[in-house]
Scaffold this active site. Structure first.
Site, PDB file in Angstrom:
ATOM      1  N   GLN A 101     -61.832 -77.505-109.107  1.00  0.00           N
ATOM      2  CA  GLN A 101     -60.697 -76.829-109.722  1.00  0.00           C
ATOM      3  C   GLN A 101     -60.898 -76.801-111.241  1.00  0.00           C
ATOM      4  OE1 GLN A 101     -57.960 -75.516-107.896  1.00  0.00           O
ATOM      5  NE2 GLN A 101     -57.435 -74.595-109.862  1.00  0.00           N
TER       6      GLN A 101
ATOM      7  N   LYS B  19     -53.941 -75.816-101.592  1.00  0.00           N
ATOM      8  CA  LYS B  19     -55.222 -75.514-100.924  1.00  0.00           C
ATOM      9  C   LYS B  19     -55.430 -76.471 -99.756  1.00  0.00           C
ATOM     10  CE  LYS B  19     -57.326 -73.337-104.920  1.00  0.00           C
ATOM     11  NZ  LYS B  19     -58.028 -73.456-106.194  1.00  0.00           N
TER      12      LYS B  19
ATOM     13  N   ASP C 261     -66.097 -70.397-104.313  1.00  0.00           N
ATOM     14  CA  ASP C 261     -65.490 -69.697-105.447  1.00  0.00           C
ATOM     15  C   ASP C 261     -66.411 -68.606-105.986  1.00  0.00           C
ATOM     16  OD1 ASP C 261     -62.935 -70.010-106.325  1.00  0.00           O
ATOM     17  OD2 ASP C 261     -63.316 -71.714-107.644  1.00  0.00           O
TER      18      ASP C 261
END
Ligand code: NAP
Length: 298
Positions: A99, A55, A122
């Site tokens: 994460q 990422k 997200d």
């Protein structure tokens, strides 16, 4: 029947990243705006470390600003919330991603709730999930958005198609179903308590498997001509004993690929299908968040 088209998510994602890089360069030139993404990793889970590194690298490669915060596995809940509050307030940061999974002593729902919905790239906050369900502009979970881009590329207009999503997580199954519904599909969400899953799947013009059980979906579960999107990832030791001894793994999807490709009209492979789309869509979400935060039409 001829074999299924193999959907090349890697090539699609590379093209998408190139378009994002171009947009980023325009934002810098016209608005002096560099979209910034902060990723927070707690602990040392090896798969998460790889995802987080990728990422960061791809964010920089798109010309964006990247920050990675690596926290010890025993970080306190309060310390994590303090960091998230700082990132929420930081004008250089437009996307904040934690994460998951996080260690057991941390509460995932509380962590998600501490992320500003405006920076929730997200799409996990209640605000963004509710906006998606209500048909309002939202930041939407990256993997389902990536799946939709692939489906629209392969099928075109999805209206009227029967879609089955296996899996009902907040990150994957639920937003996937919402996006398919918004595209006028007739949607069924299946899960671990669903009865006669093979029969449910055989109804599907579009079958999305997001479970995490290797090769669970067999060829005879698939309607001839269906488009199959395999989101699942299970890791096994590499078939090469030397590589396996060095800790190398291979990825296996939820769909028995060889069986399925003899029946479906198109299918995503694992790896190289959905996976690469996730980070590309994360970059796209960060650009969208940056534009909205700066009042630029998104
Ligand atoms: P998750 O939170 O563990 O959810 C899995 C879902 O599968 C649950 O809804 C569960 O049902 C359902 N399920 C479990 N066993 C089942 C069975 N035997 N039959 C039918 N449904 C069953 O996982 P997730 O975060 O949604 O991720 C799903 C998979 O996608 C994982 O393999 C993950 O690694 C992968 N993934 C890949 C990407 C990518 O970028 N390619 C991104 C995200 C996720 P219940 O709700 O009833 O327990």
């Amino acid at each position: 029947m001829s074999e299924a088209r193999i959907i090349d998510g890697k090539a699609f994602a590379a093209d998408l990243r190139a378009r994002i890089a171009q947009e980023v360069s325009g934002l810098k030139a016209e608005h002096g705006l560099t979209p910034g993404l902060a990723v927070v990793l707690v602990g040392e889970d090896p798969a998460s470390q790889v995802y987080v590194r990728n990422k960061g690298e791809q964010t920089l490669a798109a010309g964006m600003y990247s920050e990675t915060h690596r926290l010890a596995a025993d970080v306190t809940h309060d310390a994590l919330l303090v960091l998230l509050a700082k990132l929420n307030a930081d004008p250089a940061i437009h996307g904040v991603l934690v994460q998951f999974p996080v260690p057991d002593h941390l509460n995932q729902a509380d962590i998600v709730a501490a992320i500003s919905p405006d920076k929730d790239v997200d799409g996990l906050t209640v605000t963004n999930a509710g906006r998606l369900a209500s048909g309002l502009p939202a930041l939407t979970s990256c993997t389902p958005v990536g799946c939709m881009l692939l489906l629209k590329d392969v099928i075109g207009d999805l209206s009227g198609k029967t879609a089955v999503v296996i899996g009902r997580s907040n990150l994957m199954g639920k937003p996937m179903a919402q996006l398919l519904l918004a595209a006028d599909c007739t949607v069924t969400i299946a899960h671990s308590r669903s009865r006669d899953l093979p029969a449910i799947c055989r109804q599907a013009d579009i079958l999305v498997a997001a479970v995490g059980r290797a090769e669970m979906v067999r060829g005879d579960w698939i309607k001839p001509g269906a488009v199959v999107i395999d989101v699942g990832i299970s890791r096994f030791p590499s078939r090469d004993p030397v590589a396996a001894a060095a800790g190398k793994t291979r990825l296996v999807g939820d769909v028995a690929f060889d069986e399925a490709k003899a029946v479906a009209s198109a299918i995503t492979p694992v790896p190289g299908g959905v996976g690469p789309m996730t980070i590309a869509c994360l970059l796209a979400n960060t650009v969208t968040a940056a534009k909205r935060l700066h009042g630029i039409e998104a």
